[in-house]
Motif scaffolding. Sequence first.
Motif, PDB file in Angstrom:
ATOM      1  N   MET A 105      -9.589   4.257  -4.745  1.00 20.60           N
ATOM      2  CA  MET A 105      -8.883   5.123  -3.807  1.00 20.60           C
ATOM      3  C   MET A 105      -7.636   5.727  -4.437  1.00 20.60           C
ATOM      4  N   MET A 106      -6.904   4.923  -5.248  1.00 22.13           N
ATOM      5  CA  MET A 106      -5.705   5.428  -5.899  1.00 22.13           C
ATOM      6  C   MET A 106      -6.041   6.520  -6.914  1.00 22.13           C
ATOM      7  N   PHE A 107      -7.157   6.371  -7.597  1.00 20.37           N
ATOM      8  CA  PHE A 107      -7.599   7.418  -8.526  1.00 20.37           C
ATOM      9  C   PHE A 107      -7.893   8.706  -7.763  1.00 20.37           C
ATOM     10  N   GLN A 108      -8.527   8.572  -6.617  1.00 23.26           N
ATOM     11  CA  GLN A 108      -8.835   9.749  -5.802  1.00 23.26           C
ATOM     12  C   GLN A 108      -7.557  10.420  -5.312  1.00 23.26           C
ATOM     13  N   ILE A 109      -6.582   9.607  -4.905  1.00 26.74           N
ATOM     14  CA  ILE A 109      -5.302  10.144  -4.444  1.00 26.74           C
ATOM     15  C   ILE A 109      -4.598  10.877  -5.576  1.00 26.74           C
ATOM     16  N   ALA A 110      -4.605  10.284  -6.782  1.00 29.77           N
ATOM     17  CA  ALA A 110      -3.963  10.902  -7.941  1.00 29.77           C
ATOM     18  C   ALA A 110      -4.626  12.237  -8.284  1.00 29.77           C
ATOM     19  N   ALA A 163       8.367   0.256  -9.616  1.00 29.81           N
ATOM     20  CA  ALA A 163       9.182  -0.897 -10.001  1.00 29.81           C
ATOM     21  C   ALA A 163       9.143  -1.955  -8.904  1.00 29.81           C
ATOM     22  N   ILE A 164       9.289  -1.512  -7.660  1.00 29.85           N
ATOM     23  CA  ILE A 164       9.228  -2.441  -6.531  1.00 29.85           C
ATOM     24  C   ILE A 164       7.829  -3.033  -6.410  1.00 29.85           C
ATOM     25  N   GLN A 165       6.807  -2.196  -6.577  1.00 33.14           N
ATOM     26  CA  GLN A 165       5.435  -2.687  -6.489  1.00 33.14           C
ATOM     27  C   GLN A 165       5.150  -3.720  -7.581  1.00 33.14           C
ATOM     28  N   GLY A 166       5.586  -3.419  -8.820  1.00 33.85           N
ATOM     29  CA  GLY A 166       5.373  -4.352  -9.929  1.00 33.85           C
ATOM     30  C   GLY A 166       6.110  -5.660  -9.724  1.00 33.85           C
ATOM     31  N   PHE A 213      13.957   0.941  -2.061  1.00 32.20           N
ATOM     32  CA  PHE A 213      13.281   2.110  -2.627  1.00 32.20           C
ATOM     33  C   PHE A 213      14.179   3.345  -2.579  1.00 32.20           C
ATOM     34  N   VAL A 214      14.774   3.599  -1.426  1.00 32.65           N
ATOM     35  CA  VAL A 214      15.662   4.758  -1.269  1.00 32.65           C
ATOM     36  C   VAL A 214      16.868   4.620  -2.197  1.00 32.65           C
ATOM     37  N   GLU A 229       0.819  -1.200   0.000  1.00 30.51           N
ATOM     38  CA  GLU A 229       0.000   0.000   0.000  1.00 30.51           C
ATOM     39  C   GLU A 229       0.861   1.262   0.000  1.00 30.51           C
ATOM     40  N   VAL A 230       1.954   1.234   0.756  1.00 26.74           N
ATOM     41  CA  VAL A 230       2.839   2.400   0.834  1.00 26.74           C
ATOM     42  C   VAL A 230       3.423   2.724  -0.532  1.00 26.74           C
ATOM     43  N   PHE A 231       3.949   1.711  -1.226  1.00 29.90           N
ATOM     44  CA  PHE A 231       4.547   1.948  -2.535  1.00 29.90           C
ATOM     45  C   PHE A 231       3.501   2.347  -3.573  1.00 29.90           C
ATOM     46  N   SER A 232       2.301   1.806  -3.444  1.00 25.81           N
ATOM     47  CA  SER A 232       1.223   2.186  -4.360  1.00 25.81           C
ATOM     48  C   SER A 232       0.904   3.669  -4.219  1.00 25.81           C
ATOM     49  N   VAL A 233       0.790   4.132  -2.982  1.00 20.21           N
ATOM     50  CA  VAL A 233       0.466   5.535  -2.736  1.00 20.21           C
ATOM     51  C   VAL A 233       1.610   6.442  -3.181  1.00 20.21           C
TER      52      VAL A 233
END
Length: 202
Positions: free
Chosen positions: A63-68, A102-105, A176-177, A4-8
């Motif tokens: 939710m991701m659409f709303q965040i975007a 990339a990490i999420q995928g 990620f960092v 969820e963190v990486f998605s956001v």
Amino acid sequence: MAWEVFSVIGTIAFAISGAIVAMEEEYDLFGVYILGIVTAFGGGAIRNILIGLPVSTLWNQEMMFQIALAAITIFFLIPNHFIKHWNRWGNVTDAIGLSAFAIQGGMYAVHLDLPLAAVIVAAVLTGAGGGVVRDLLAGRKPIVLRHEIYGVWAACASFLLGLEIFKGDIFLYILFVLITALRILSYTKGWGLPSKKISIVK
């Protein structure tokens, strides 16, 4: 939790990245929203098609659409004098989006028990696909095809994920960092892969 963190993070970063490109090209508000949404979700849509998931999976991310949309709106309303260095902002947000997606995928493909090659392809497409679509719509050379190292960092991240040697959220956040920093360094230092130009004699 890491998923969820990486998605956001990826959604916000790429939505803003797309909005920045649209503003640079002097698109109207509708164009800014379109380019921001395409950048945030284009890579995931391409990935889903290639690994056999239905396209309708994309529409389950309300939710991701709303965040975007919220991220694009907030960024659009920020006065220009607070965002003077457009190019720098664009490259930083693009690096963050590349790393997070990339990490999420890669995680997505690992979760589906796909082979290592598929994990790498899923990560590269998720991380770079949205940016490719964005640049093509904006009439630019896709950033993944430019001199500085870009997609290779996504492939490296997914390779480590696919091996499943390191596990746990802490490893994912460190990765990620690291990938974000390497992409930014690639741009600022001009790191590139070997290239070869052929001159055709007519």
